[in-house]
Design an enzyme around this catalytic site. Structure first.
Site, PDB file in Angstrom:
ATOM      1  N   ASP A  43       0.830  -1.197   0.000  1.00  0.00           N
ATOM      2  CA  ASP A  43       0.000   0.000   0.000  1.00  0.00           C
ATOM      3  C   ASP A  43       0.871   1.256   0.000  1.00  0.00           C
ATOM      4  OD1 ASP A  43      -2.753   1.124   0.397  1.00  0.00           O
ATOM      5  OD2 ASP A  43      -1.833   1.909   2.230  1.00  0.00           O
TER       6      ASP A  43
ATOM      7  N   GLU B 154       1.507  -0.578  -5.080  1.00  0.00           N
ATOM      8  CA  GLU B 154       0.507   0.441  -5.347  1.00  0.00           C
ATOM      9  C   GLU B 154       1.274   1.753  -5.351  1.00  0.00           C
ATOM     10  OE1 GLU B 154      -3.418   2.688  -3.533  1.00  0.00           O
ATOM     11  OE2 GLU B 154      -1.675   2.192  -2.315  1.00  0.00           O
TER      12      GLU B 154
END
Length: 607
Positions: A232, A312
């Site tokens: 993330d 990401e």
């Protein structure tokens, strides 16, 4: 353009003089061509009737994924968390939140997936922890200047009383990116950085204890059999240590325009086009260390046993993004430029061209995606006029998408994506054609971005609309999601007709289209295929290419997506394998339709 008569020779059609991307062998590492399904645990299957999905529910539904034809599943966070940001605020990286089950359930899920041939990727959230993490609680108790505070980014405030934030940085979720604490003696004290919610304090990745801790977290889950990690906010870990002011919106997407090289969407310092907290060069040293940890779990370098990292990273231009997937860093990075591309032939071809050229320069595969838990689902997004700015959610007061148009384009976009070389990610429920819940009342919304920006000049509707629980059956209070009477977010009535039991085995349903596409993709090894553009169609209306395979000498695949206003003919001898929607009665490809057709090698001459 006027299409030729069906079945006639199309002398203007030809292959480009060289492939944009060359084929790999069938023995390529599994992750270079895998299709990976994102399971959002709280919204996929509820086993106990509390309205929230859980790991036992995931286990029960694993055969569905096997039958769909994907290679792996990625689970969004299931760790212990106060759920201020749906689990992206982690209090304990080594345990499971009770709403999802237990650590034993996670271990059982990993084993059950492997038994039916599915790999498991889990989410890792390294930019920040929860404010309820033991480290942060220790930092609050220890006070200014303590070793405990050095693991986060605490700063003294500005102004005579320190009552102004240390910088003017803004949170992605709205408001200041700094939160002031009350010191142990009860006085107003230092400020800590939170690029997201105030309950998500950013870690200090300059600190060796932080780096060592995440190496240990990687090993904890690798020892339990996971096959990799989706990382993330992978581009956000390192901050400019001068902490300069930044006069731009703190968007997840920063960077510069792909063609002009100029800042995209906001002013930028010439020396820091991505701002002082996105895409700092220091992140790459971190990921080289992580790659060493993962490689140690595959000492024989068996391509079938690789453990992977997927970034990401909302980074532009793509030449900076591919720095994350050099051969000693991450394996994959989501290609958000493809997700963001307009439904326009030139735009889509340009993104594919740029992406493949860039990833080939570092020997990495492309990683394609159209929907995820942070964006409006593409079945809704594509229901707006071409050129509509990407929205931060849709509510009842917003313009509403054309559902029929959106689904038709979504099916065509997916058929295009799944034919491209590289890996692809599918978001739960997109195989049903699920739209966002576009009329959800505000009082149901839980996204912190919605609540932090309420009353501001730029309020965010939020991401709840794309996170609505999965419909498995048309009947029942929760459409088969679970045995209870309600779900953690309300499901729109339209989900009943889109439920799995309404589409399974139904010819031309979106579910059966996905199953067919995934079957053909695997049969034809499209993930390791080449890509050569077909020239001769109107470049403003048609995206067309030929995929060839290193082990597929007897048949090439023509992929054609028609985004123009006229029906388009296929070349003579093309044998249709699958289409995203029906062809015309005379065999032409209509607007907003993708066709896969087998052609003989050499059927289209090169320049």
């Amino acid at each position: 353009m006027t299409s030729p008569t069906p079945g006639s020779v199309l002398p203007a059609l030809r292959l480009a003089d060289h492939p944009t991307h060359r084929a790999e062998t069938h023995a390529a590492s599994w992750w270079r061509h895998a299709v990976i399904y994102q399971v959002y645990p709280r919204s996929w299957a509820d086993s106990d009737g509390d309205g929230v999905g859980d790991l036992p529910g995931v286990i029960d539904r694993l055969p569905y994924l096997r039958d769909l034809g994907v290679d792996a599943l990625w689970l969004s966070p299931f760790y212990t968390s106060p759920m201020a940001d749906a689990g992206y605020d982690v209090a304990d990286y080594r345990d499971i939140d009770p709403i999802f089950g237990s650590l034993a359930d996670a271990e059982r899920m990993i084993l059950a997936a492997k038994e039916i041939g599915l790999r498991v990727i889990i989410d890792l959230v390294p930019n920040h922890t929860s404010d309820e993490h033991v480290w942060f609680q220790a930092a609050l108790a220890a006070g200014p200047g303590s070793a405990e505070r050095e693991r986060y980014l605490f700063k003294d405030g500005l102004g005579a009383d320190g009552d102004e934030p240390p910088t003017n940085w803004r949170s992605v979720f709205g408001g200041s990116a700094w939160t002031r604490v009350t010191e142990p003696d009860g006085t107003p004290g230092q400020w800590y950085l939170n690029l997201f919610d105030s309950k998500q304090p950013d870690l200090n990745w300059e600190h060796p204890q932080v780096r060592a801790e995440f190496h240990d977290i990687l090993r904890f889950w690798l020892d339990r059999g996971v096959d990799g990690f989706r990382v993330d906010v992978a581009h956000g870990l390192v901050k400019d240590q001068d902490f300069p002011d930044w006069d731009a919106e703190t968007d997840m997407i920063g960077g510069v325009d792909e063609d002009s090289g100029e800042p995209s969407g906001h002013p930028a310092r010439p020396d820091e086009p991505n701002g002082p907290f996105w895409d700092q060069d220091g992140v790459h040293e971190i990921y080289r260390g992580w790659r060493e940890v993962l490689n140690s779990y595959n000492p024989d370098a068996d391509p079938d046993q690789d453990k992977i990292l997927c970034a990401e990273a909302w980074v532009e231009p793509v030449k900076r993004l591919v720095r994350y997937v050099r051969d000693d860093e991450m394996h994959q990075a989501f290609n958000f430029a493809f997700l963001d591309a307009d439904w326009d032939a030139r735009s889509l071809r340009g993104v594919v061209d740029h992406t493949l050229t860039a990833v080939d320069s570092v020997g990495a595969p492309a990683t394609w995606v159209l929907s995820n838990h942070d964006v409006v689902r593409h079945a809704s997004r594509l229901g707006f006029p071409v050129g509509t700015e990407r929205m931060n959610g849709i509510d009842a007061d917003s313009p509403q998408p054309d559902a029929e148009l959106g689904l038709r384009r979504a099916r065509a976009a997916t058929a295009l994506m799944l034919a491209l070389p590289g890996s692809a990610y599918v978001y739960y429920g997109e195989e049903l054609g699920l739209p966002d819940h576009t009329t959800m009342p505000d009082h149901f919304r839980q996204d912190p971005a919605h609540h932090r920006t309420k009353g501001s000049d730029s309020p965010a509707i939020g991401r709840d609309g794309c996170r609505v629980p999965m419909p498995w059956t048309a009947a029942g209070a929760t459409f088969g999601f679970g045995p209870g009477e309600q779900t953690w977010l309300p499901q729109p009535p339209v989900y009943a007709g889109l439920a799995v039991d309404q589409q399974a085995g139904v010819e031309d349903s979106t579910l059966e289209l996905y199953r067919t596409l995934l079957h053909e993709r695997r049969r034809l090894d499209l993930g390791v295929g080449s890509l050569t553009w077909v020239e001769g169609y109107d470049p403003g209306a048609v995206v067309a290419f030929v995929s060839s395979g290193a082990e597929r000498a007897d048949e090439d695949l023509l992929v054609l997506t028609n985004l123009g206003g006229e029906h388009v003919a296929l070349p003579d001898g093309a044998r249709v394998l699958v289409t995203s929607g029906p062809l015309t009665a005379d065999g032409r490809v209509p607007t907003d339709t993708t066709c896969w057709a087998a052609i003989a090698p050499g059927a289209l001459l090169r320049d």
